[in-house]
Write an enzyme that holds these catalytic residues in place. Structure first.
Site, short mmCIF file in Angstrom:
data_model
loop_
_atom_site.label_atom_id
_atom_site.label_comp_id
_atom_site.label_asym_id
_atom_site.label_seq_id
_atom_site.Cartn_x
_atom_site.Cartn_y
_atom_site.Cartn_z
N LYS A 22 -70.58 -53.25 0.86
CA LYS A 22 -69.29 -52.66 0.53
C LYS A 22 -68.95 -52.83 -0.95
CE LYS A 22 -65.39 -54.32 2.46
NZ LYS A 22 -64.17 -54.51 1.63
N SER A 23 -69.17 -54.01 -1.49
CA SER A 23 -68.86 -54.26 -2.90
C SER A 23 -69.68 -53.35 -3.81
CB SER A 23 -69.15 -55.72 -3.25
OG SER A 23 -68.30 -56.59 -2.54
N ARG A 27 -68.52 -50.18 -6.42
CA ARG A 27 -68.88 -50.21 -7.83
C ARG A 27 -69.80 -49.05 -8.21
NH1 ARG A 27 -67.31 -55.00 -6.09
NH2 ARG A 27 -66.56 -56.61 -7.54
N ARG A 122 -50.44 -57.68 -0.95
CA ARG A 122 -51.42 -58.51 -1.65
C ARG A 122 -51.08 -58.62 -3.13
NH1 ARG A 122 -57.26 -56.67 0.50
NH2 ARG A 122 -57.87 -58.52 -0.67
N SER A 165 -61.74 -64.99 -9.20
CA SER A 165 -61.64 -63.71 -8.52
C SER A 165 -62.60 -62.71 -9.13
CB SER A 165 -60.21 -63.16 -8.60
OG SER A 165 -60.16 -61.81 -8.19
N ASP A 313 -65.31 -64.55 1.68
CA ASP A 313 -65.17 -63.56 2.74
C ASP A 313 -65.70 -64.06 4.08
OD1 ASP A 313 -63.92 -61.65 1.21
OD2 ASP A 313 -65.78 -60.63 0.65
#
Length: 434
Positions: A22-23, A27, A122, A165, A313
């Protein structure tokens, strides 16, 4: 309500290729959009979060074609995006929201980002504050979405991050591509480096110092690429956990991404006595390989703030693993979990207690006694709209004999639309490949 699969007498068996990372899908879309020429992404993840990114980029004028898990992007260059006709609806996609914020602050138009109820709760100051130091104009609503961005010329920055982060770091990197000189970003702790690796593949000028925390980014023109995205380790983690805690299991997961900043769960499992064998396949770009997992009796573990970034995660699954371990486990330094799709500390405690797990909530983590047998207290489980909580509870249900249901199961589509289908096939000892 969805009825979950119950305890299997023979465990889980077979071979599975999990969906694309997913990441990396996020990107790849973004970097392809701001490159010159055509980018092709293979093994793209067509989950709701990634499709939110795709839709937003189309609204910014990018031509994108998708055929199942193959995406072709006609790049517009760093200055070729256009003002969208309406606010960009990011759905539940926190990664996309923060990364696009970093990109949009340097454009020559105004954009508003909105999201669903969960995303709108968030925190966004973590990207607002450093971007404004670069000259950006970013207006939030009480620290949250909607976010209104007025594009401005940006200046280079030397910035010491205050939170660990990867999303905030990536937002700064995308902004730095548009600045008036090289920028330096110093991380609080090393976080996943997908943006740095992929930016290099697109021809970006970015280096990471030997301390693994200091990143230097210079403005550069990017060139479209052909990229095959490996399987998502965060998705594979659910099956790694399932095979570990369901007796009699033996699974093979193929072509899983093994980026060193993402393998925290594998390191934790090794410390706990898990039985995972890695068969390395590739080392160039994003490392990937095949994993073989067998069921195991686990030992307890103690995790502190230093351990958290590499496994943020997967912490719901670490809690589940600890709930089967022979002793008391402690997880601390994980207050970041409280500002995910849900307050994951609270939801993990609430849902695991329904199954009879002895778990105590702490401000920044939990204490879990895995020696206690589970005695189901409530058969109605709930994802709370959080995809990772939903999948974690579906795996936990494989340890019990009572029939249980899961409310808000559709949240799993955010990251893994075929999760239940894959789990069912493995439980039925059917080989799965995609």
């Amino acid at each position: 309500m969805m009825k979950l699969m119950q305890q299997s007498q023979h465990g889980l068996h077979g071979t599975l290729a999990v969906p694309g990372d997913k990441s990396l899908s996020h990107r790849g879309l973004i970097l392809g959009a701001i490159s010159q020429g055509t980018t092709e992404l293979r093994h793209f993840l067509p989950a709701e979060d990634c499709l939110s990114t795709l839709t937003a980029l189309r609204a910014l004028g990018v031509a994108i074609q998708r055929q199942e898990t193959t995406v072709v992007i006609e790049g517009r260059g760093i200055n070729g995006l256009v003002r969208p006709q309406q606010p960009l609806d990011m759905g539940n996609a926190g990664t996309a929201t923060r990364l696009l914020a970093g990109l949009l602050v340097g454009q020559n138009f105004e954009t508003t980002l909105v999201g669903d109820d969960s995303l709108s709760q968030r925190p966004m100051e973590r990207v607002q504050e450093p971007l404004m130091r670069m000259g950006a104009q970013v207006a939030l609503t009480a620290g949250h979405l909607p976010m209104r961005i007025t594009g401005q010329p940006l200046h280079a920055i030397d910035y010491q991050m205050t939170v660990a982060s990867a999303q905030a770091k990536s937002a700064l990197i995308l902004a730095a591509l548009q600045a008036d000189g090289p920028s330096k970003i110093i991380e609080k702790l090393p976080t996943r480096d997908h943006t740095e690796r992929m930016l290099q593949a697109f021809g970006g000028q970015i280096t990471t110092a030997s301390d693994q925390r200091t990143i230097t980014v210079s403005p550069a023109k990017l060139q479209g690429q052909m990229i095959t995205i490996p399987g998502d380790l965060s998705s594979a983690a659910f099956f790694i956990t399932a095979a570990t805690i369901v007796p009699g299991s033996k699974l093979c997961l193929t072509n899983v991404g093994l980026n060193p900043t993402r393998t925290g769960l594998l390191s934790i499992l090794e410390r706990m006595g898990g039985r995972v064998t890695i068969r390395q396949r590739t080392q160039v770009g994003e490392p990937a390989g095949d994993l073989e997992i067998q069921s195991a009796q686990l030992q307890p573990i103690k995790l502190t703030a230093q351990d958290i970034p590499a496994v943020i995660d997967e912490l719901p699954l670490v809690a589940l693993l600890a709930a089967t371990a022979d002793g008391i486990s402690e997880i601390s330094g994980a207050a970041e979990l409280r500002v995910k799709e849900t307050d994951r500390i609270a939801t993990i405690v609430t849902e695991l207690r329904k199954l009879g797990v002895k778990i105590t909530e702490r401000p920044d983590g939990f204490v879990i006694d895995g020696r206690e047998p589970w005695h189901v207290q409530d058969t109605q489980l709930d994802s709370h709209g959080d995809h990772r909580i939903g999948m974690m509870m579906a795996i936990a249900a494989l340890r019990i004999q009572e029939p249980v249901t899961l409310a808000n199961a559709s949240a799993i589509n955010i990251s893994y639309p075929t999760f239940f289908e894959d789990l069912q096939r493995l439980q039925a000892n059917t080989e799965v490949s995609k």
